[in-house]
Design an enzyme around this catalytic site. Structure first.
Site, PDB file in Angstrom:
ATOM      1  N   GLU A 115      -3.355 -33.886   7.565  1.00  0.00           N
ATOM      2  CA  GLU A 115      -3.468 -34.890   8.642  1.00  0.00           C
ATOM      3  C   GLU A 115      -3.267 -35.989   8.499  1.00  0.00           C
ATOM      4  OE1 GLU A 115      -5.662 -33.472  13.413  1.00  0.00           O
ATOM      5  OE2 GLU A 115      -6.852 -33.927  11.635  1.00  0.00           O
ATOM      6  N   CYS A 128      -3.837 -43.651   7.093  1.00  0.00           N
ATOM      7  CA  CYS A 128      -5.011 -43.729   6.946  1.00  0.00           C
ATOM      8  C   CYS A 128      -4.412 -41.729   5.413  1.00  0.00           C
ATOM      9  CB  CYS A 128      -6.008 -43.183   7.696  1.00  0.00           C
ATOM     10  SG  CYS A 128      -7.467 -42.392   7.445  1.00  0.00           S
ATOM     11  N   CYS A 135     -11.671 -30.007   2.430  1.00  0.00           N
ATOM     12  CA  CYS A 135     -12.675 -30.552   0.883  1.00  0.00           C
ATOM     13  C   CYS A 135     -13.736 -30.476   0.312  1.00  0.00           C
ATOM     14  CB  CYS A 135     -13.836 -31.996   2.256  1.00  0.00           C
ATOM     15  SG  CYS A 135     -14.632 -33.320   0.594  1.00  0.00           S
ATOM     16  N   CYS A 139     -20.597 -33.305   3.792  1.00  0.00           N
ATOM     17  CA  CYS A 139     -21.391 -34.578   4.242  1.00  0.00           C
ATOM     18  C   CYS A 139     -21.554 -34.020   5.256  1.00  0.00           C
ATOM     19  CB  CYS A 139     -20.387 -35.361   4.468  1.00  0.00           C
ATOM     20  SG  CYS A 139     -19.989 -35.708   2.831  1.00  0.00           S
ATOM     21  N   CYS A 142     -19.415 -34.948   8.964  1.00  0.00           N
ATOM     22  CA  CYS A 142     -18.024 -35.097   9.224  1.00  0.00           C
ATOM     23  C   CYS A 142     -17.594 -33.569   8.570  1.00  0.00           C
ATOM     24  CB  CYS A 142     -17.825 -35.617   7.221  1.00  0.00           C
ATOM     25  SG  CYS A 142     -15.872 -35.370   6.889  1.00  0.00           S
ATOM     26  N   CYS A 387     -12.919 -42.118  12.381  1.00  0.00           N
ATOM     27  CA  CYS A 387     -13.635 -41.688  10.923  1.00  0.00           C
ATOM     28  C   CYS A 387     -14.208 -40.171  11.031  1.00  0.00           C
ATOM     29  CB  CYS A 387     -14.702 -42.644  10.286  1.00  0.00           C
ATOM     30  SG  CYS A 387     -13.108 -44.436  10.428  1.00  0.00           S
TER      31      CYS A 387
HETATM   32  N1  SAH Z   1     -13.943 -37.893   1.417  1.00  0.00           N
HETATM   33  C1  SAH Z   1     -14.212 -39.547   1.385  1.00  0.00           C
HETATM   34  C2  SAH Z   1     -12.932 -40.411   1.902  1.00  0.00           C
HETATM   35  C3  SAH Z   1     -12.669 -39.630   3.461  1.00  0.00           C
HETATM   36  S1  SAH Z   1     -14.137 -40.682   4.760  1.00  0.00           S
HETATM   37  C4  SAH Z   1     -15.333 -40.708   1.630  1.00  0.00           C
HETATM   38  O1  SAH Z   1     -16.258 -39.448   1.860  1.00  0.00           O
HETATM   39  O2  SAH Z   1     -15.593 -41.472   1.481  1.00  0.00           O
HETATM   40  C5  SAH Z   1     -13.754 -42.010   5.252  1.00  0.00           C
HETATM   41  C6  SAH Z   1     -14.813 -42.506   5.824  1.00  0.00           C
HETATM   42  O3  SAH Z   1     -15.880 -41.748   7.147  1.00  0.00           O
HETATM   43  C7  SAH Z   1     -15.739 -42.238   5.088  1.00  0.00           C
HETATM   44  O4  SAH Z   1     -16.970 -43.302   4.714  1.00  0.00           O
HETATM   45  C8  SAH Z   1     -17.091 -40.913   5.639  1.00  0.00           C
HETATM   46  O5  SAH Z   1     -18.223 -40.650   4.977  1.00  0.00           O
HETATM   47  C9  SAH Z   1     -16.561 -41.418   7.285  1.00  0.00           C
HETATM   48  N2  SAH Z   1     -17.411 -40.290   8.343  1.00  0.00           N
HETATM   49  C10 SAH Z   1     -16.910 -39.191   8.102  1.00  0.00           C
HETATM   50  N3  SAH Z   1     -17.725 -38.263   9.064  1.00  0.00           N
HETATM   51  C11 SAH Z   1     -17.881 -39.330  10.320  1.00  0.00           C
HETATM   52  C12 SAH Z   1     -18.377 -39.080  11.601  1.00  0.00           C
HETATM   53  N4  SAH Z   1     -18.639 -38.477  12.168  1.00  0.00           N
HETATM   54  N5  SAH Z   1     -18.650 -40.614  12.084  1.00  0.00           N
HETATM   55  C13 SAH Z   1     -18.361 -41.770  11.351  1.00  0.00           C
HETATM   56  N6  SAH Z   1     -17.333 -41.414  10.027  1.00  0.00           N
HETATM   57  C14 SAH Z   1     -17.453 -40.733   8.900  1.00  0.00           C
HETATM   58 FE1  SF4 Z   2     -15.747 -34.399   2.254  1.00  0.00          FE
HETATM   59 FE2  SF4 Z   2     -16.325 -36.386   4.592  1.00  0.00          FE
HETATM   60 FE3  SF4 Z   2     -17.585 -35.839   2.677  1.00  0.00          FE
HETATM   61 FE4  SF4 Z   2     -15.110 -37.230   2.843  1.00  0.00          FE
HETATM   62  S1  SF4 Z   2     -17.133 -37.513   4.238  1.00  0.00           S
HETATM   63  S2  SF4 Z   2     -16.122 -36.272   0.601  1.00  0.00           S
HETATM   64  S3  SF4 Z   2     -13.450 -35.917   3.599  1.00  0.00           S
HETATM   65  S4  SF4 Z   2     -17.127 -33.754   3.495  1.00  0.00           S
END
Ligand code: SAH
Ligand code: SF4
Length: 414
Positions: A115, A128, A135, A139, A142, A387
């Site tokens: 996406e 973005c 991935c 996390c 996420c 995000c």
């Molecule tokens: N993988 C990389 C970049 C993609 S995520 C990273 O983790 O940094 C972009 C941002 O969105 C990251 O800071 C991530 O932690 C945050 N993010 C992920 N899930 C989220 C959610 N459910 N609500 C708000 N931010 C979120």
């Molecule tokens: Fe992967 Fe989501 Fe963690 Fe970013 S925030 S490293 S996309 S699992």
């Protein structure tokens, strides 16, 4: 709200460009384009000139058809068409949020889906971009983290997102080519001269889509080099931000070899909580991570590191957490800014967003210490474009499946 660059209607459908044995030139460096032209039979001098011309048409003008390259000899254009393509990802679905945010579900030539999101603001337009299908990390807040890693995206698939966004936003320069006179070696050259580009729509890029960009370093680097190239997409490195969840061993190289702004997904200030919500922390802990931030090339001078901090109710949002965050930033002498991201929900998520009052109090404490801590306005939540909401497989796994995927990923990290 007046949304700059809001284009109607949104186009959907497919771009049937991936052709048989032909080589897709998108994502190759200028030298690599020269190389494939030599392999196809051109001599070195001709290859170099043609590579320069093709590059300009591809990246500066957004042309996908060699027939439109009017400074290349007419007879040569079918020869190129027979051997090469200038591809685009296929658009499977395009959605527009009530706030103007746009999301595209894209498919690669092998059918893998990922996406991309465009966020228009009054003074900027941010794309973005995804770096992986899925991935490897997990996390816990996420949505992308609940997918298995399917594969890394190639440089062409990463830069292809930027090019497709420009197609969709109608942003390629029109008229004659900038700085390119008619080709002296080509009497068929139909065009020359200059055009003037008026204001840009796509002004900023964030590597914050699906995936961890520092686990796909070479392809991300190749793509961003192309995006920054002055004779092409020409986005300044100051307008590009790479976000990492904390892949410490790759951070210095990112600064030295790519040189864009760095955002670090910190999200917690204690080992216990960060281990839980960003499990990569069990491999690279907070101290190591902050040390790498302090050493990030350019940090401390003009370049500020951005810490991303997702606000999770009763998890990481107390006054003590805010104070500890300030203490850590000071301890490591970081020139930093904190982006507070209200948690964006997704089906099956186990967290809740902190209350607006809590987020405000957290932000105030950090501001009072002299560190900027703006609260980000969620964008595109209604189309799952905010995000952490991106996910290309439309399944809703059970809790047990999510736990199993998380365990597998953790084991794979070692
Ligand atoms: N993988 C990389 C970049 C993609 S995520 C990273 O983790 O940094 C972009 C941002 O969105 C990251 O800071 C991530 O932690 C945050 N993010 C992920 N899930 C989220 C959610 N459910 N609500 C708000 N931010 C979120
Ligand atoms: Fe992967 Fe989501 Fe963690 Fe970013 S925030 S490293 S996309 S699992």
């Amino acid at each position: 709200m007046q949304i700059p660059g809001h284009i109607d209607p949104v186009t959907t459908g497919t771009v049937p460009l991936r052709g048989g044995n032909r080589i897709d030139l998108v994502g190759l460096s200028r030298d690599a384009i020269g190389g494939v032209l030599i392999e196809a039979g051109l001599d070195a001098k001709a290859a170099k000139l043609r590579a320069k011309q093709i590059w300009h048409w591809m990246y500066h003008r957004g042309v996908t058809d060699f027939e439109a390259m009017t400074d290349i000899a007419k007879a040569m254009r079918p020869w190129l068409t027979d051997r090469f393509i200038i591809g685009r990802p296929t658009v499977r679905e395009a959605q527009v949020s009530s706030d103007g945010t746009r999301k595209w579900l894209l498919a690669a030539a092998d059918g893998q889906e990922y996406e991309m999101v465009f966020i228009p603001d009054a003074d900027r337009g941010t794309l973005c971009v995804s770096s992986q299908v899925g991935c490897t990390l997990n996390c816990r807040f996420c949505h992308t983290g609940t997918m298995r890693l399917v594969r890394n995206l190639a440089a062409g698939e990463i830069v292809g997102q930027v090019m497709l966004a420009r197609d969709e936003l109608g942003e390629w320069p029109k008229g004659t080519m900038a700085g390119f006179g008619p080709d002296p070696e080509d009497e068929d050259d139909e065009e020359g001269g200059h055009y003037t580009a008026d204001g840009r729509i796509l002004t900023n890029i964030v590597m914050m889509g699906m995936g961890e960009p520092l686990y796909n370093f070479d392809e991300v680097k190749g793509a961003l080099k192309i995006v920054m190239d002055g004779d092409g997409l020409a986005l300044s490195r100051r307008r590009i931000t790479l976000s990492t969840s904390g892949v410490v061993p790759m951070m210095a190289r990112a600064g030295e070899e790519i040189g864009v702004n760095l955002a670090v997904s910190l999200h917690a200030v204690s080992k216990e909580i960060r281990d839980e919500i960003v499990p990569l922390n069990r491999k690279y802990g907070i101290d190591e991570l902050l040390k790498a931030c302090a050493d990030y090339p350019g940090a401390g001078n003009s370049r500020r590191i951005t810490f991303e901090y997702v606000m999770l109710k009763d998890k990481n949002d107390s006054d003590d957490d805010a104070r500890e965050l300030v203490r850590l930033i000071r301890e490591y002498g970081l020139h930093a800014k904190v982006n507070l991201i209200p948690f964006n929900p997704w089906p099956g998520a186990i967290y809740e967003c902190s209350s607006p009052e809590r987020v405000k109090a957290f932000s105030n404490l950090i501001f009072k210490a002299g560190i900027s801590a703006p609260i980000r306005t969620p964008r595109g939540r209604d189309i799952m474009a905010a995000c952490g909401q991106l996910k290309s497989a439309a399944t809703k796994p059970t809790r047990a499946e999510l736990d199993r995927i998380a365990e597998e990923k953790q084991a794979a990290l070692g």
